[in-house]
Design a protein around this motif. Structure first.
Motif, short mmCIF file in Angstrom:
data_model
loop_
_atom_site.label_atom_id
_atom_site.label_comp_id
_atom_site.label_asym_id
_atom_site.label_seq_id
_atom_site.Cartn_x
_atom_site.Cartn_y
_atom_site.Cartn_z
N ALA A 24 0.79 -1.18 0.05
CA ALA A 24 -0.13 -0.32 -0.18
C ALA A 24 0.97 1.34 0.01
O ALA A 24 0.64 2.30 -0.65
N CYS A 25 1.85 1.17 0.65
CA CYS A 25 2.89 2.41 0.79
C CYS A 25 3.68 2.61 -0.61
O CYS A 25 3.73 3.62 -0.91
N LEU A 26 3.94 1.59 -1.22
CA LEU A 26 4.76 1.56 -2.34
C LEU A 26 3.83 2.23 -3.63
O LEU A 26 4.20 3.18 -4.25
N VAL A 27 2.52 1.80 -3.38
CA VAL A 27 1.58 2.82 -4.58
C VAL A 27 1.16 3.91 -4.09
O VAL A 27 1.06 4.75 -4.95
N ARG A 28 0.88 4.00 -2.91
CA ARG A 28 0.54 5.30 -2.43
C ARG A 28 1.50 6.43 -2.55
O ARG A 28 1.13 7.72 -2.98
N LEU A 29 2.80 6.12 -2.38
CA LEU A 29 3.87 7.07 -2.30
C LEU A 29 4.45 7.33 -3.54
O LEU A 29 5.30 8.00 -3.70
N ASP A 30 4.07 6.60 -4.39
CA ASP A 30 4.63 6.56 -5.92
C ASP A 30 4.23 7.77 -6.73
O ASP A 30 3.11 7.94 -6.93
#
Length: 182
Positions: A24-30
């Protein structure tokens, strides 16, 4: 033996919780910004594809669910694996919720994968260009997140199998869905 199964389930839930949060963090912060014309900039974020927005929400919700289930495992291990009261109802609820979370996560992962593949390959019939030709770092990070999401879904399937084992140990193998000891 019951404590060993609980410890294994707790370890898998902790690992899948970390994978879900990482996904979730990889997608959200990309995000990636490119200059299109002289001063016109275009920024690619996860908000550009609704499938990725839904994917992030589902991954965070699944992580919250596994955090609650992890706390259940920790509580049961702390009392020595002895389950008191009507544990059969709790086992059914856990099994059904594990199934539901796994399938919803798999569906969100599939939708995100399909949207990402469309962004990577483009669609000539609709005159959609390949997004990954311009935003390569963005696409690589989304690809890594989808891989982490796939690992989490596989581990959730294993957790669901453990949940099924825990549930159906209460039932007799001779008589369908008749509790043992009755």
């Amino acid at each position: 033996m019951e404590t060993g199964i609980l410890k294994a389930e707790g370890s898998l839930r902790l690992f899948v919780l970390l994978l879900l949060l990482l996904t979730a963090c990889l997608v959200r912060l990309d995000s990636q910004t490119k200059v299109i014309l002289l001063s016109f900039q275009r920024k690619a974020t996860y908000n550009d594809m609704k499938a990725l927005v839904i994917f992030v929400v589902v991954e965070f919700a699944a992580a919250g669910y596994h955090l609650l289930q992890l706390s259940k495992c920790i509580i049961f291990v702390s009392v020595g694996g002895k389950r008191t009261g009507s544990y059969t109802n709790l086992a059914w609820v856990s099994f059904l919720l594990d199934q539901m979370v796994t399938y919803i996560s798999f569906g969100a992962l599939t939708a995100a994968t399909q949207a990402s593949a469309l962004a990577a390959t483009g669609q000539n019939n609709f005159e959609w260009t390949k997004l990954c030709d311009r935003y390569t770092r963005f696409c690589y990070q989304i690809g890594g997140a989808i891989f982490c999401g796939l690992l989490s879904v596989i581990i959730m399937a294993v957790i669901t199998s453990i949940s099924a084992l825990t549930l159906f140990r209460f039932y007799s193998w001779k008589h369908f869905l008749i509790l043992k000891g009755r």
